[in-house]
Write an enzyme that holds these catalytic residues in place. Structure first.
Site, PDB file in Angstrom:
ATOM      1  N   GLU A  40      -6.950 -14.085  -6.576  1.00 49.93           N
ATOM      2  CA  GLU A  40      -6.495 -12.745  -7.436  1.00 49.93           C
ATOM      3  C   GLU A  40      -5.548 -11.908  -6.750  1.00 49.93           C
ATOM      4  OE1 GLU A  40      -8.764  -9.077  -9.589  1.00 49.93           O
ATOM      5  OE2 GLU A  40      -9.892 -10.594  -9.084  1.00 49.93           O
TER       6      GLU A  40
ATOM      7  N   LYS B 246     -11.941 -11.701 -14.274  1.00 57.32           N
ATOM      8  CA  LYS B 246     -13.512 -11.370 -14.788  1.00 57.32           C
ATOM      9  C   LYS B 246     -13.829 -12.372 -15.553  1.00 57.32           C
ATOM     10  CE  LYS B 246     -15.092  -7.701 -12.899  1.00 57.32           C
ATOM     11  NZ  LYS B 246     -15.718  -8.238 -11.821  1.00 57.32           N
TER      12      LYS B 246
END
Length: 397
Positions: free
Chosen positions: A208, A224
């Protein structure tokens, strides 16, 4: 304040620099020139201290919109590590429980220059690696109870979403650095790499992007939504209204974070809910970008983006207060930032899928975002699935 000079760097064997985001063409030529480590007891604002230390050592990052080019001589850039606790300190938010790995600094800035000759190939790992059993900082039931507590806070209207993280530690014997360096080979580890100091080391396999600055644009890629990396898992992730709502909530939070330091009206969502693979998991990722505002410095950028929205929740300050109340130990090296800063280049990964080593223990953290629709037992299982590939690789030494 702790400043540690790179004693004897020209006479000791030079390790290959393996910092996430370091220029690939320079990795074999990098040598440490200066180092700064900070802990909360030192006082001051870590964002400002990092920017000032870099400026004092040839890296002026007080205006990220100003064009700059990388030079093949002199200072190349710097590794930058920011813990979750340092990120909370930067914005005046709740710090949370004490770290389980106090040997690690909460901020590390390591400046590198170029060496005229390449680093020799790394030696084979020394034998004798042993890793003991993992000990969790809370039981699955306590973890599930924390998820229920977040759902109750959502019902009261205190928060919309909170990321809940667990921790585990295992004793080891041997040199942890070869094992930590192998984490970068895990599939999907965009920020694979290591950083170490006296008595501590960090290994990262994060997929990420916390924040990147490229060609005058700020970029963040929040993740997410998780499912097993099977055909059925992919279909389930794409069809899940719960996962999509959780994801969009964090994308909106990241849009607001970037808007604070971007040129007015320039924030945009370039990609929404793209499904990508990390090890044996599918994860949903979006890309949010914006034009860098004139005069934006590193310190203000860190204060706008740390701690990352995908590992805190919404609203961010309220989520951090819930985290501080619920998690039994601090997040240490996890849920912070690790990467590279330099002339015309900034690339920081969010330290998920990250391991810290102190003198005798390895530490791992894993968790997930909690919404009203979260199932406590499913959230406990998801955190375990995220930690499993990291633990398995560490066990092989």
């Amino acid at each position: 304040m702790r400043k540690n000079g790179p004693t004897g760097v020209e006479t000791l064997p030079r390790p290959l620099i393996d910092v996430p985001g370091a220029p690939p063409s320079c990795r074999g030529l990098l040598v440490e020139r200066a180092r700064y480590e900070w802990r909360p007891a030192d006082g001051g604002d870590p964002a400002t201290l990092a920017e000032q230390f870099l400026a004092a050592h040839g890296l002026d990052l007080t205006d990220l919109a100003r064009p700059a080019t990388h030079k093949p001589t002199g200072v190349c850039g710097a590794a930058l590590y920011v813990s979750a606790a340092a990120g909370a300190r930067m914005i005046g938010a709740a710090a949370g429980a004490a770290t389980p790995a106090p040997a690690l600094p909460d901020l590390a800035v390591v400046v590198y220059g170029h060496h005229p000759s390449p680093t020799a190939p790394a030696r084979a790992a020394r034998p004798g690696w042993w890793l003991g059993d993992w000990r969790e900082s809370w039981t699955p039931r306590q973890h599930a109870d924390a998820v229920t507590a977040v759902r109750n806070a959502i019902a009261r209207g205190d928060v919309y979403q909170v990321n809940v993280v667990g921790h585990a530690a295992a004793r080891y014997l041997g040199d942890p650095r070869p094992a930590l360096s192998r984490l970068g080979a895990l599939p999907g580890a965009r920020y694979g790499g290591t950083l170490h100091g006296a008595g501590w080391a960090i290994g990262c396999a994060s997929p990420e992007t916390l924040v990147e600055v490229t060609d005058g644009r700020l970029i963040t890629r929040p993740i997410k939504g998780t499912r097993p990396a099977t055909a059925a898992g992919r279909r389930e992730l794409l069809a899940s209204a719960k996962e999509r709502a959780e994801h969009v909530m964090i994308v909106d939070l990241e849009r607001n974070d970037l808007a604070r330091v971007a040129r007015t009206g320039s924030v945009r969502v370039d990609e929404l809910f793209a499904v990508r693979r990390w090890c044996d998991l599918w994860q949903a990722e979006s890309t949010v970008s914006a034009a860098v505002a004139d005069g934006l410095g590193l310190a203000d950028l860190l204060r706008a983006t740390c701690p990352g929205g995908s590992v805190t929740g919404a609203p961010k300050f309220a989520a951090l207060a819930e985290i501080a109340a619920l998690e039994p130990v601090g997040r240490g090296a996890s849920m912070g930032a690790l990467g590279w800063v330099g002339p015309g280049r900034l690339d920081l990964g969010l330290t998920i899928r990250t391991v810290a080593a102190d003198a005798d223990r390895l530490h791992v953290w894993a968790g997930g975002g909690i919404t009203w629709d979260s199932d406590p037992d499913a959230e406990v299982a998801e955190a375990a699935a995220k930690a499993a590939p990291v633990r398995a690789l560490l066990a092989t030494g």
